[in-house]
Design a protein around this motif. Sequence first.
Motif, PDB file in Angstrom:
ATOM      1  N   GLU A  70      -1.365  -1.152   6.544  1.00 36.42           N
ATOM      2  CA  GLU A  70      -2.697  -0.655   6.363  1.00 36.42           C
ATOM      3  C   GLU A  70      -3.833  -1.672   6.379  1.00 36.42           C
ATOM      4  OE1 GLU A  70      -3.158   1.554   2.866  1.00 36.42           O
ATOM      5  OE2 GLU A  70      -1.467   2.910   3.043  1.00 36.42           O
ATOM      6  N   SER A  71      -5.002  -1.107   6.614  1.00 37.29           N
ATOM      7  CA  SER A  71      -6.129  -2.231   7.096  1.00 37.29           C
ATOM      8  C   SER A  71      -6.378  -3.044   5.908  1.00 37.29           C
ATOM      9  CB  SER A  71      -7.266  -1.405   7.599  1.00 37.29           C
ATOM     10  OG  SER A  71      -7.937  -0.540   6.473  1.00 37.29           O
ATOM     11  N   GLY A  72      -6.425  -2.295   4.698  1.00 43.97           N
ATOM     12  CA  GLY A  72      -6.547  -3.082   3.392  1.00 43.97           C
ATOM     13  C   GLY A  72      -5.687  -4.109   2.946  1.00 43.97           C
ATOM     14  N   HIS A  73      -4.568  -4.123   4.017  1.00 42.02           N
ATOM     15  CA  HIS A  73      -3.356  -5.003   3.699  1.00 42.02           C
ATOM     16  C   HIS A  73      -3.155  -6.153   4.602  1.00 42.02           C
ATOM     17  CE1 HIS A  73      -1.292  -1.261   1.837  1.00 42.02           C
ATOM     18  NE2 HIS A  73      -2.304  -1.688   0.992  1.00 42.02           N
ATOM     19  N   VAL A  74      -4.126  -6.034   5.525  1.00 35.47           N
ATOM     20  CA  VAL A  74      -4.221  -7.131   6.558  1.00 35.47           C
ATOM     21  C   VAL A  74      -4.645  -8.750   5.924  1.00 35.47           C
ATOM     22  CG1 VAL A  74      -5.357  -8.110   8.800  1.00 35.47           C
ATOM     23  CG2 VAL A  74      -4.706  -5.872   8.511  1.00 35.47           C
ATOM     24  N   ASN A  75      -3.926  -9.603   6.231  1.00 33.01           N
ATOM     25  CA  ASN A  75      -4.362 -10.987   5.721  1.00 33.01           C
ATOM     26  C   ASN A  75      -4.005 -11.195   3.969  1.00 33.01           C
ATOM     27  OD1 ASN A  75      -5.084 -12.243   8.022  1.00 33.01           O
ATOM     28  ND2 ASN A  75      -6.878 -11.216   7.828  1.00 33.01           N
ATOM     29  N   THR A  76      -3.307 -10.120   3.417  1.00 37.26           N
ATOM     30  CA  THR A  76      -2.782 -10.320   1.827  1.00 37.26           C
ATOM     31  C   THR A  76      -1.467 -10.697   2.130  1.00 37.26           C
ATOM     32  OG1 THR A  76      -1.875  -8.108   2.068  1.00 37.26           O
ATOM     33  CG2 THR A  76      -4.218  -8.464   1.508  1.00 37.26           C
ATOM     34  N   VAL A  77      -0.783 -11.461   1.026  1.00 35.63           N
ATOM     35  CA  VAL A  77       0.724 -11.624   1.260  1.00 35.63           C
ATOM     36  C   VAL A  77       1.428 -10.554   0.628  1.00 35.63           C
ATOM     37  CG1 VAL A  77       2.308 -13.334  -0.240  1.00 35.63           C
ATOM     38  CG2 VAL A  77      -0.210 -14.002   0.486  1.00 35.63           C
ATOM     39  N   GLY A  78       2.456 -10.390   1.380  1.00 35.40           N
ATOM     40  CA  GLY A  78       3.644  -9.424   1.066  1.00 35.40           C
ATOM     41  C   GLY A  78       4.762  -9.749   1.509  1.00 35.40           C
ATOM     42  N   ASN A  79       5.710  -8.618   1.450  1.00 27.56           N
ATOM     43  CA  ASN A  79       7.057  -9.050   2.002  1.00 27.56           C
ATOM     44  C   ASN A  79       7.520  -8.041   3.107  1.00 27.56           C
ATOM     45  OD1 ASN A  79       7.978 -10.989  -0.088  1.00 27.56           O
ATOM     46  ND2 ASN A  79       7.488  -9.470  -1.172  1.00 27.56           N
ATOM     47  N   ILE A  80       8.404  -8.280   3.996  1.00 30.13           N
ATOM     48  CA  ILE A  80       8.831  -7.154   4.737  1.00 30.13           C
ATOM     49  C   ILE A  80      10.402  -7.179   4.853  1.00 30.13           C
ATOM     50  CG2 ILE A  80       9.072  -6.623   7.527  1.00 30.13           C
ATOM     51  CD1 ILE A  80       6.450  -7.945   8.027  1.00 30.13           C
TER      52      ILE A  80
END
Length: 290
Positions: A70-80
């Motif tokens: 999602e565009s709002g998640h770009v450049n945020t820290v997360g897990n795949i």
Amino acid sequence: MLQIVAYLVAVLAMPVALAQLPELDLPSTVSGGSTTARFFGGASADDGLTYSSTFEYDQAIDINMEILVESGHVNTVGNIYVLIVWDDVYFMRLESGAYEIWDLSLEDLQAAFPTKTLQASEAINIVNDVAFGPAGVSDTTLALYLAYDSIAAAGEIFYSGSALLVTIGAEQQSSSSLQLYNTNISSIIQNNCIMCHKTGGAAASSALHYVDSSSTNFQTTNYNTLVNYINNLLGGAVERPGAAMGPATNGSSLLLSKPQGTNHGGGIQLMTGSQDLQKLQNFVNSVLSE
């Protein structure tokens, strides 16, 4: 000539267009809410030129997947997360690249790519040039899922609601008689029989016509000729042109007696008690048992 060569070089240097990874339907969230994230996945046996869902036992394939977060998640820290379902058992990919059984508990779910800065597009290679059958995975269908989370949506997980399905075929077992033929009998045919038993040869009137080793698929052709002779020879009549047709029987006795010189225009080709004659006997027995 130089212009033609230059043209061919230019054509060969052009990049090959790869097929677009197929999109996986039903992007979902664990909370049941909607998402604009998109998921893709495909399996290919030709380096991404085409994608398929079914492959042979020993066919080497690549599996690649992709997430458009999602565009709002770009450049945020997360897990795949990468999940594979095999025979109703769920496996999760670990950071090491190994897979471990997952008990479907979110508390125990481990990320394949933990604590990373999410990009707009996240490409994941699952396997590269791997033949699943020889590795122990065959006659089955694998279901692959992708998921991710982000600190921008704490407690939520976004995942591909539909799986990438990859079916690996069963191992194709060649018949025992074919193995015996290729190993033990083909050389006998080429060395002892084909001089006469071919079109235009001294035994042209025989039911046994072979092809030599210069012919495409000569072993398969000659194997099929012998199997048909053993199973379907009609009362020996085809061995004696003009003779009355007898009841259907098999040609195994003729195939074993004639090379020993019995009623054989070519005389003795296989000595009684020889290893080659025993190999022929074993082959005949194998054909009759199948």
